[in-house]
Write a protein that holds these residues in place. Structure first.
Motif, short mmCIF file in Angstrom:
data_model
loop_
_atom_site.label_atom_id
_atom_site.label_comp_id
_atom_site.label_asym_id
_atom_site.label_seq_id
_atom_site.Cartn_x
_atom_site.Cartn_y
_atom_site.Cartn_z
N THR A 1 -14.54 2.23 6.17
CA THR A 1 -15.31 1.58 5.11
C THR A 1 -15.02 2.27 3.78
O THR A 1 -14.62 3.44 3.75
CB THR A 1 -16.82 1.61 5.45
OG1 THR A 1 -17.54 0.97 4.41
CG2 THR A 1 -17.35 3.02 5.61
N CYS A 2 -15.20 1.54 2.69
CA CYS A 2 -15.03 2.13 1.36
C CYS A 2 -16.38 2.71 0.96
O CYS A 2 -17.38 2.01 0.95
CB CYS A 2 -14.57 1.07 0.36
SG CYS A 2 -14.70 1.62 -1.35
N SER A 3 -16.37 4.00 0.63
CA SER A 3 -17.65 4.64 0.31
C SER A 3 -18.15 4.23 -1.07
O SER A 3 -19.29 4.49 -1.42
CB SER A 3 -17.51 6.16 0.39
OG SER A 3 -16.45 6.58 -0.43
N SER A 4 -17.31 3.55 -1.84
CA SER A 4 -17.78 3.07 -3.15
C SER A 4 -18.40 1.68 -3.09
O SER A 4 -19.43 1.45 -3.69
CB SER A 4 -16.62 3.04 -4.16
OG SER A 4 -16.14 4.33 -4.38
N CYS A 5 -17.73 0.76 -2.37
CA CYS A 5 -18.23 -0.63 -2.41
C CYS A 5 -18.65 -1.15 -1.05
O CYS A 5 -19.18 -2.25 -0.95
CB CYS A 5 -17.19 -1.55 -3.04
SG CYS A 5 -15.80 -1.93 -1.97
N GLY A 6 -18.40 -0.40 0.02
CA GLY A 6 -18.86 -0.83 1.34
C GLY A 6 -17.91 -1.76 2.08
O GLY A 6 -18.22 -2.22 3.18
N ASN B 1 -6.26 2.92 -1.68
CA ASN B 1 -6.83 2.36 -2.89
C ASN B 1 -7.61 1.14 -2.42
O ASN B 1 -7.02 0.23 -1.84
CB ASN B 1 -5.66 1.99 -3.83
CG ASN B 1 -6.10 1.27 -5.08
OD1 ASN B 1 -5.45 0.33 -5.53
ND2 ASN B 1 -7.20 1.70 -5.66
N CYS B 2 -8.91 1.16 -2.62
CA CYS B 2 -9.73 0.09 -2.04
C CYS B 2 -9.25 -1.28 -2.52
O CYS B 2 -9.15 -1.50 -3.73
CB CYS B 2 -11.20 0.29 -2.39
SG CYS B 2 -12.22 -1.11 -1.86
N PRO B 3 -8.97 -2.20 -1.58
CA PRO B 3 -8.48 -3.52 -1.99
C PRO B 3 -9.52 -4.31 -2.78
O PRO B 3 -9.17 -5.25 -3.47
CB PRO B 3 -8.18 -4.23 -0.67
CG PRO B 3 -8.32 -3.21 0.39
CD PRO B 3 -9.08 -2.05 -0.14
N ARG B 4 -10.79 -3.94 -2.64
CA ARG B 4 -11.82 -4.70 -3.35
C ARG B 4 -12.23 -4.04 -4.67
O ARG B 4 -12.12 -4.65 -5.71
CB ARG B 4 -13.06 -4.90 -2.48
CG ARG B 4 -14.10 -5.80 -3.16
CD ARG B 4 -15.05 -6.40 -2.17
NE ARG B 4 -15.99 -5.43 -1.66
CZ ARG B 4 -16.78 -5.65 -0.60
NH1 ARG B 4 -16.70 -6.79 0.05
NH2 ARG B 4 -17.61 -4.73 -0.18
N CYS B 5 -12.66 -2.78 -4.64
CA CYS B 5 -13.19 -2.17 -5.86
C CYS B 5 -12.18 -1.26 -6.55
O CYS B 5 -12.44 -0.72 -7.61
CB CYS B 5 -14.47 -1.43 -5.59
SG CYS B 5 -14.23 0.16 -4.74
N ARG B 6 -10.98 -1.12 -5.93
CA ARG B 6 -9.90 -0.35 -6.54
C ARG B 6 -10.18 1.15 -6.65
O ARG B 6 -9.50 1.85 -7.41
CB ARG B 6 -9.53 -0.90 -7.93
CG ARG B 6 -9.00 -2.32 -7.90
CD ARG B 6 -7.53 -2.33 -7.54
NE ARG B 6 -7.18 -3.51 -6.76
CZ ARG B 6 -6.26 -3.51 -5.79
NH1 ARG B 6 -5.65 -2.43 -5.46
NH2 ARG B 6 -5.99 -4.61 -5.13
ZN ZN Z 1 -14.27 -0.28 -2.48
#
Ligand code: ZN
Length: 379
Positions: free
Chosen positions: A347-352, A361-366
């Motif tokens: 999971t991305c700890s920034s955007c979930g 590099n998170c594909p959603r929130c970068r």
């Molecule tokens: Zn993210």
């Protein structure tokens, strides 16, 4: 100083600054897209008659862009850019926004052109360099992307794109070049997990067990604790590190791999107890066919975090083999175990965002290096 702040710093007259009154009243009794549309059209008329209101003019372009009307947005920038006697700072801003319009519309060459022109006027501003870096990365020009991130003093990103460049070199058979590039990446960011992963992958493929052991040890010392699992996950995956194909572990059943897995377990056991690394230690032991030892490691994992569901799942699996089960009971169990195995583990700890394969590099929130392992199911 950010060149975008030019408007905030500029002292504006009251009439320039005040938002048109119809904006605040817009949308009474209406809502949504039609509303925005009507506001844009009306604003458009007013601004046309007030050519001094450049900020509103640019904001209008942004509104068009946000509605996906790239052509109209670009028209607005261009009408500003050609204005005689225009303040260079404003011209740079208009070119920058034009670049973003084209980027949003998928016209990458034109976007780069506009950003480069803005750069000629405003210099190496972080906003422009960031856009150019992202465009270079998106176009798989990794060397260029790394250069831009170097200018931006962002070592994590610079090392990432050097690692991607190295991967490209490897696939082209340029091994010496790939090695040199990875060395450079690790010099720039010694914690670059993707660079370490590529170094280790190469040594594993070459069969250099001693070198691998040494480098794995260094990697564990340099990579932040919360990202160490990425190393092992990546080493278990039979795919390119940056490839977009789902991970499959079909390459695991050979004796040479076992030697590497054992070395990894040995090094993990030397480091401070960590729930995720213990779990991976158990997985590696399982792959080596050492079920009993794996069980012990899984128990240790649960002592560190009783809610760590994946350790329970594996223990359950091991226990299942030791039971006499009716075929119906077994098939029901297998059904649930298979479903549980398909749960996305990262999971991305920034955007979930949840994913079943590693990302840098998170594909959603970068966000960069924001990946974390879902220790608990409700995470
Ligand atoms: Zn993210």
């Amino acid at each position: 100083m950010s060149f975008l702040s030019v408007f905030k710093k500029k002292k504006m007259t009251a009439s320039d600054n005040r938002a048109p009154s119809y904006l605040s009243g817009a949308g009474k009794g209406k809502s949504g897209l039609a509303d925005t549309r009507a506001a844009i059209d009306e604003l458009s008329k007013v601004v046309k008659d007030t050519p001094e209101a450049v900020e509103i003019y640019l904001a209008l372009g942004n509104l068009y862009r946000s509605q996906g009307e790239i052509e109209r947005a670009a028209q607005i920038r261009n009408s500003l850019i050609v204005r005689p006697g225009l303040d260079p700072a404003i011209k740079a801003r208009a070119l920058y926004e034009l670049g973003r319009d084209f980027s949003r519309g998928g016209f990458m060459d034109r976007a780069i052109n506009a950003f480069e022109k803005a750069r000629e006027i405003a210099g190496d501003s972080p906003e422009i360099l960031t856009e150019l870096a992202e465009l270079a990365a998106g176009g798989r020009e990794f060397e260029k992307a790394a250069e831009f991130y170097s200018m931006l003093h962002q070592p994590v990103q610079e090392a990432h794109y050097l690692a991607r460049l190295a991967e490209d070199y490897t696939s082209e058979g340029e091994d010496a070049l790939a090695r040199r590039t990875l060395k450079k990446a690790l010099k720039i960011s010694s914690s670059s997990v993707e660079s370490w992963l590529l170094v280790l992958t190469r040594l594993k493929q070459e069969g250099s067990l001693d070198k691998f052991k040494k480098k794995f040890n260094s990697a564990l010392a340099q990579v932040p604790k919360h990202l160490q699992f990425v190393l092992i996950e990546g080493l278990l995956a039979d795919s390119l590190v940056f490839g977009d194909t789902p991970i499959n572990n079909k390459d695991q059943d050979n004796d040479r791999n076992y030697l590497f897995y054992e070395v990894m377990v040995e090094e993990i056991s030397k480091s401070d107890p960590d729930v995720i690394m213990h779990y991976y230690g158990a997985r590696l032991l399982q792959l080596c066919g050492k079920q009993d030892e794996a069980g012990v490691w899984l128990e240790k994992t649960l002592m560190l975090n009783p809610n760590f569901w994946l350790a329970r799942l594996e223990l359950f699996n091991i226990a299942q083999d030791q039971q006499e089960l009716t075929s119906s009971f077994k098939s029901q169990l297998d059904f649930f175990v298979n479903i549980a195995r398909k749960v996305q583990r990262f999971t991305c700890s920034s955007c979930g965002l949840k994913r079943d394969r590693i990302f840098f590099n998170c594909p959603r929130c970068r966000s960069w290096h924001s990946i974390s392992f879902r220790k608990e199911l409700n995470q």
